[in-house]
Enzyme design. Structure first.
Site, mmCIF file in Angstrom:
data_model
loop_
_atom_site.group_PDB
_atom_site.id
_atom_site.type_symbol
_atom_site.label_atom_id
_atom_site.label_comp_id
_atom_site.label_asym_id
_atom_site.label_seq_id
_atom_site.Cartn_x
_atom_site.Cartn_y
_atom_site.Cartn_z
ATOM 1 N N TYR A 73 0.828 -1.215 0.000
ATOM 2 C CA TYR A 73 0.000 0.000 0.000
ATOM 3 C C TYR A 73 0.862 1.265 0.000
ATOM 4 C CZ TYR A 73 -4.332 -2.564 0.237
ATOM 5 O OH TYR A 73 -5.400 -3.368 -0.097
ATOM 6 N N HIS A 134 -14.970 1.100 -1.904
ATOM 7 C CA HIS A 134 -13.922 0.259 -1.310
ATOM 8 C C HIS A 134 -12.925 1.067 -0.494
ATOM 9 C CE1 HIS A 134 -14.899 -2.653 -4.810
ATOM 10 N NE2 HIS A 134 -15.732 -2.804 -3.792
ATOM 11 N N CYS A 142 -7.446 2.085 12.907
ATOM 12 C CA CYS A 142 -6.749 1.356 13.971
ATOM 13 C C CYS A 142 -7.370 -0.029 14.150
ATOM 14 C CB CYS A 142 -6.838 2.146 15.287
ATOM 15 S SG CYS A 142 -6.042 1.285 16.662
ATOM 16 N N GLY A 206 -14.404 1.853 -17.185
ATOM 17 C CA GLY A 206 -13.115 1.290 -16.788
ATOM 18 C C GLY A 206 -13.151 0.277 -15.672
ATOM 19 N N THR A 207 -14.135 -0.647 -15.730
ATOM 20 C CA THR A 207 -14.115 -1.727 -14.747
ATOM 21 C C THR A 207 -14.299 -3.066 -15.444
ATOM 22 O OG1 THR A 207 -15.064 -2.595 -12.690
ATOM 23 C CG2 THR A 207 -16.598 -1.545 -14.213
ATOM 24 N N SER A 208 -13.606 -4.063 -14.909
ATOM 25 C CA SER A 208 -13.709 -5.412 -15.500
ATOM 26 C C SER A 208 -15.010 -6.086 -15.088
ATOM 27 C CB SER A 208 -12.521 -6.264 -15.038
ATOM 28 O OG SER A 208 -12.480 -6.286 -13.612
ATOM 29 N N ASN A 232 -15.184 1.160 -22.191
ATOM 30 C CA ASN A 232 -14.098 0.243 -21.857
ATOM 31 C C ASN A 232 -13.498 -0.253 -23.170
ATOM 32 O OD1 ASN A 232 -12.516 -2.017 -20.974
ATOM 33 N ND2 ASN A 232 -13.818 -2.197 -19.153
ATOM 34 N N GLU A 234 -12.207 -3.000 -23.615
ATOM 35 C CA GLU A 234 -12.443 -4.445 -23.724
ATOM 36 C C GLU A 234 -13.887 -4.822 -23.414
ATOM 37 O OE1 GLU A 234 -7.921 -5.444 -22.063
ATOM 38 O OE2 GLU A 234 -9.680 -6.250 -21.014
ATOM 39 N N ALA A 250 -11.010 5.993 -21.469
ATOM 40 C CA ALA A 250 -11.778 7.021 -20.742
ATOM 41 C C ALA A 250 -11.308 8.426 -21.118
ATOM 42 C CB ALA A 250 -11.634 6.789 -19.242
HETATM 43 C C1 BV8 Z 1 -18.273 -8.507 -0.015
HETATM 44 C C2 BV8 Z 1 -9.951 -2.267 -2.504
HETATM 45 C C3 BV8 Z 1 -19.660 -9.682 1.532
HETATM 46 C C4 BV8 Z 1 -8.656 -2.807 -1.990
HETATM 47 C C5 BV8 Z 1 -11.014 -4.035 -3.829
HETATM 48 C C6 BV8 Z 1 -20.894 -12.179 -4.691
HETATM 49 C C7 BV8 Z 1 -21.425 -11.300 -3.756
HETATM 50 C C8 BV8 Z 1 -20.627 -10.760 -2.764
HETATM 51 C C9 BV8 Z 1 -19.251 -11.057 -2.720
HETATM 52 C C10 BV8 Z 1 -18.729 -11.931 -3.649
HETATM 53 C C11 BV8 Z 1 -19.540 -12.481 -4.620
HETATM 54 N N1 BV8 Z 1 -18.753 -13.279 -5.385
HETATM 55 C C12 BV8 Z 1 -17.488 -13.226 -4.939
HETATM 56 C C13 BV8 Z 1 -17.437 -12.438 -3.865
HETATM 57 C C14 BV8 Z 1 -16.234 -12.134 -3.093
HETATM 58 C C15 BV8 Z 1 -15.503 -10.917 -3.622
HETATM 59 C C16 BV8 Z 1 -15.416 -10.881 -5.127
HETATM 60 O O1 BV8 Z 1 -16.184 -10.167 -5.790
HETATM 61 N N2 BV8 Z 1 -14.451 -11.605 -5.669
HETATM 62 C C17 BV8 Z 1 -14.229 -11.594 -7.099
HETATM 63 C C18 BV8 Z 1 -12.724 -11.618 -7.362
HETATM 64 C C19 BV8 Z 1 -14.944 -12.789 -7.709
HETATM 65 N N3 BV8 Z 1 -16.121 -9.712 -3.142
HETATM 66 C C20 BV8 Z 1 -15.799 -9.282 -1.909
HETATM 67 O O2 BV8 Z 1 -15.069 -9.881 -1.153
HETATM 68 C C21 BV8 Z 1 -16.415 -7.959 -1.468
HETATM 69 N N4 BV8 Z 1 -16.996 -8.159 -0.170
HETATM 70 O O3 BV8 Z 1 -19.022 -8.661 -0.925
HETATM 71 O O4 BV8 Z 1 -18.660 -8.709 1.311
HETATM 72 C C22 BV8 Z 1 -18.904 -10.979 1.703
HETATM 73 C C23 BV8 Z 1 -18.183 -11.160 2.869
HETATM 74 C C24 BV8 Z 1 -17.518 -12.396 3.039
HETATM 75 C C25 BV8 Z 1 -17.550 -13.378 2.046
HETATM 76 C C26 BV8 Z 1 -18.249 -13.142 0.839
HETATM 77 C C27 BV8 Z 1 -18.925 -11.934 0.677
HETATM 78 C C28 BV8 Z 1 -15.360 -6.869 -1.332
HETATM 79 C C29 BV8 Z 1 -14.660 -6.637 -2.632
HETATM 80 C C30 BV8 Z 1 -13.752 -5.410 -2.505
HETATM 81 C C31 BV8 Z 1 -12.304 -5.798 -2.729
HETATM 82 N N5 BV8 Z 1 -11.462 -4.601 -2.747
HETATM 83 N N6 BV8 Z 1 -10.287 -2.891 -3.776
HETATM 84 C C32 BV8 Z 1 -7.482 -2.358 -2.817
HETATM 85 O O5 BV8 Z 1 -7.653 -1.639 -3.827
HETATM 86 O O6 BV8 Z 1 -6.370 -2.721 -2.434
HETATM 87 S S1 BV8 Z 1 -11.379 -4.723 -5.309
HETATM 88 C C33 BV8 Z 1 -10.527 -3.999 -6.588
HETATM 89 O O7 BV8 Z 1 -10.695 -4.801 -7.753
HETATM 90 C C34 BV8 Z 1 -11.086 -2.684 -7.028
HETATM 91 O O8 BV8 Z 1 -11.501 -1.883 -5.965
HETATM 92 C C35 BV8 Z 1 -12.214 -3.032 -7.944
HETATM 93 O O9 BV8 Z 1 -13.433 -3.074 -7.251
HETATM 94 C C36 BV8 Z 1 -11.933 -4.439 -8.308
HETATM 95 C C37 BV8 Z 1 -12.018 -4.657 -9.776
HETATM 96 O O10 BV8 Z 1 -11.071 -3.893 -10.353
HETATM 97 P P1 BV8 Z 1 -11.430 -2.890 -11.561
HETATM 98 O O11 BV8 Z 1 -11.619 -1.552 -10.984
HETATM 99 O O12 BV8 Z 1 -12.544 -3.422 -12.402
HETATM 100 O O13 BV8 Z 1 -10.063 -2.968 -12.320
HETATM 101 P P2 BV8 Z 1 -9.547 -4.149 -13.252
HETATM 102 O O14 BV8 Z 1 -8.061 -4.023 -13.327
HETATM 103 O O15 BV8 Z 1 -10.149 -5.444 -12.840
HETATM 104 O O16 BV8 Z 1 -10.170 -3.760 -14.669
HETATM 105 C C38 BV8 Z 1 -9.781 -2.536 -15.273
HETATM 106 C C39 BV8 Z 1 -10.708 -2.333 -16.446
HETATM 107 O O17 BV8 Z 1 -10.385 -1.086 -17.055
HETATM 108 C C40 BV8 Z 1 -10.538 -3.400 -17.519
HETATM 109 O O18 BV8 Z 1 -11.830 -3.822 -17.942
HETATM 110 C C41 BV8 Z 1 -9.838 -2.646 -18.662
HETATM 111 O O19 BV8 Z 1 -10.266 -3.114 -19.932
HETATM 112 C C42 BV8 Z 1 -10.305 -1.250 -18.442
HETATM 113 N N7 BV8 Z 1 -9.376 -0.211 -18.909
HETATM 114 C C43 BV8 Z 1 -8.022 -0.274 -18.991
HETATM 115 N N8 BV8 Z 1 -7.550 0.915 -19.449
HETATM 116 C C44 BV8 Z 1 -8.634 1.739 -19.623
HETATM 117 C C45 BV8 Z 1 -9.795 1.017 -19.283
HETATM 118 N N9 BV8 Z 1 -11.024 1.546 -19.353
HETATM 119 C C46 BV8 Z 1 -11.125 2.832 -19.781
HETATM 120 N N10 BV8 Z 1 -10.055 3.589 -20.132
HETATM 121 C C47 BV8 Z 1 -8.805 3.067 -20.068
HETATM 122 N N11 BV8 Z 1 -7.745 3.811 -20.427
HETATM 123 ZN ZN ZN Z 2 -6.292 2.914 18.297
#
Ligand code: BV8
Ligand code: ZN
Length: 265
Positions: A73, A134, A142, A206-208, A232, A234, A250
């Site tokens: 981080y 997020h 803390c 810009g989200t996958s 996006n 893609e 974007a």
């Molecule tokens: C939760 C912060 C309840 C930290 C992040 C169903 C329901 C609920 C939960 C789940 C579920 N199925 C699975 C889950 C679990 C999990 C999940 O979703 N897993 C995935 C991998 C399957 N979800 C969770 O755990 C969430 N919690 O629901 O609580 C719970 C509790 C316990 C057990 C189960 C459920 C919490 C998820 C939050 C995680 N934290 N970030 C940090 O940043 O360090 S996630 C992180 O990745 C981001 O914040 C973002 O949300 C996520 C996806 O990333 P993107 O932003 O989409 O970026 P990515 O690189 O993937 O894609 C970029 C895109 O941009 C691409 O499409 C590309 O083509 C495009 N691009 C590139 N260049 C450009 C562009 N677009 C435009 N212009 C450009 N130039």
């Molecule tokens: Zn404290």
């Protein structure tokens, strides 16, 4: 399912939808900040060395090795601090300030939407702050007493003893972001869901579309009778519910799209 349309006709169609929308939810992901130089999670080049976000952005990873997680981080903070908001951040901020019914909900933990508003000369009273689903990489909480505050200090992750500590109780601080397996703040999620349900259009930039529950917001708008526009380069799982899919970046497309929407008002 919409076929990705030719660039100019797609922008014209998307602009007409935005011009006619009273309430718009703009959902952004890492791609919004890509042209500022902030690495995306899943794009080429990845986030950091060989680690995947799912391996480091978890409570288990922090419990196992808080030094490594803080190192990650700290590095990401330094990358974001070196970056500037891009034309998409600036255009979106200016546009949202002039359209009260428009809300930005971001998955990003960087501060580029906020800095884009500053660059656009948007006064904080002119527009709502973006909703950070997020959390923020520039806030820390803390692990002992739960106090959370802004935290921009340089992180010294060279030893456990040098990790950031709570000024109030001395407990170990953690980044105030939502990790995989952690629940989102219920009030934040509820606000995002109601914005999505009330929106006439959801502009997804810009989200996958793989992380839940954030990725479900566009479907909530669609199920409530609204339209979905995806920007996006893609195809994503959200493309199948998009009324218009704009295949491009974007910073290149968003300013032109918002200008065209403005002209159509
Ligand atoms: C939760 C912060 C309840 C930290 C992040 C169903 C329901 C609920 C939960 C789940 C579920 N199925 C699975 C889950 C679990 C999990 C999940 O979703 N897993 C995935 C991998 C399957 N979800 C969770 O755990 C969430 N919690 O629901 O609580 C719970 C509790 C316990 C057990 C189960 C459920 C919490 C998820 C939050 C995680 N934290 N970030 C940090 O940043 O360090 S996630 C992180 O990745 C981001 O914040 C973002 O949300 C996520 C996806 O990333 P993107 O932003 O989409 O970026 P990515 O690189 O993937 O894609 C970029 C895109 O941009 C691409 O499409 C590309 O083509 C495009 N691009 C590139 N260049 C450009 C562009 N677009 C435009 N212009 C450009 N130039
Ligand atoms: Zn404290």
């Amino acid at each position: 399912m919409s076929a990705p349309t030719g660039r100019s006709s797609g922008v014209a169609r998307a602009a007409a939808l935005l011009a006619g929308a009273e309430r718009v939810l703009v959902l952004t992901g890492a791609g919004m900040s890509a042209e500022s130089g902030v690495p995306t999670f899943r794009g080429a080049g990845g986030l950091w060395k060989s680690f995947r976000a799912e391996d480091l952005a978890t409570p288990a990873a922090f419990a196992r090795d808080p030094r490594l997680v803080w190192e990650w981080y700290g590095w990401r903070r330094s990358v974001v601090a070196e970056c500037e908001p891009n034309a998409a951040h600036i255009a979106l901020a200016g546009w949202c300030a002039s359209r009260p019914g428009f809300a930005i909900v971001t998955q990003n933990v960087d501060d580029l939407h906020e800095r884009g508003a500053d660059a656009a000369g948007v006064h904080e009273d002119d527009a709502d702050e973006p909703l950070h689903l997020h959390g923020s990489i520039f806030r820390a909480r803390c692990t002992a007493c739960g106090i959370e505050d802004e935290h921009r200090d340089e992180v010294d992750a060279s030893s456990l003893a040098s990790l950031p500590r709570c000024g109030s109780c001395g407990g170990l601080l953690r980044p105030a972001v939502v990790w995989f397996g952690e629940s989102l703040d219920p009030d934040t999620l509820e606000e995002a869901m109601s914005l999505a349900a009330e929106a006439d259009a959801c502009l997804v930039i810009g989200t996958s579309g793989v992380v839940q529950p954030a990725a479900s917001l566009a479907g909530v708008t669609r199920d409530a009778g609204g339209v979905v526009i995806e920007l996006n380069p893609e195809v994503t799982p959200l493309s199948s519910i998009a009324d218009v899919a704009l295949r491009g970046s974007a910073a290149e497309i968003l300013p032109a799209l918002l200008r065209a929407a403005e002209g159509g008002r």
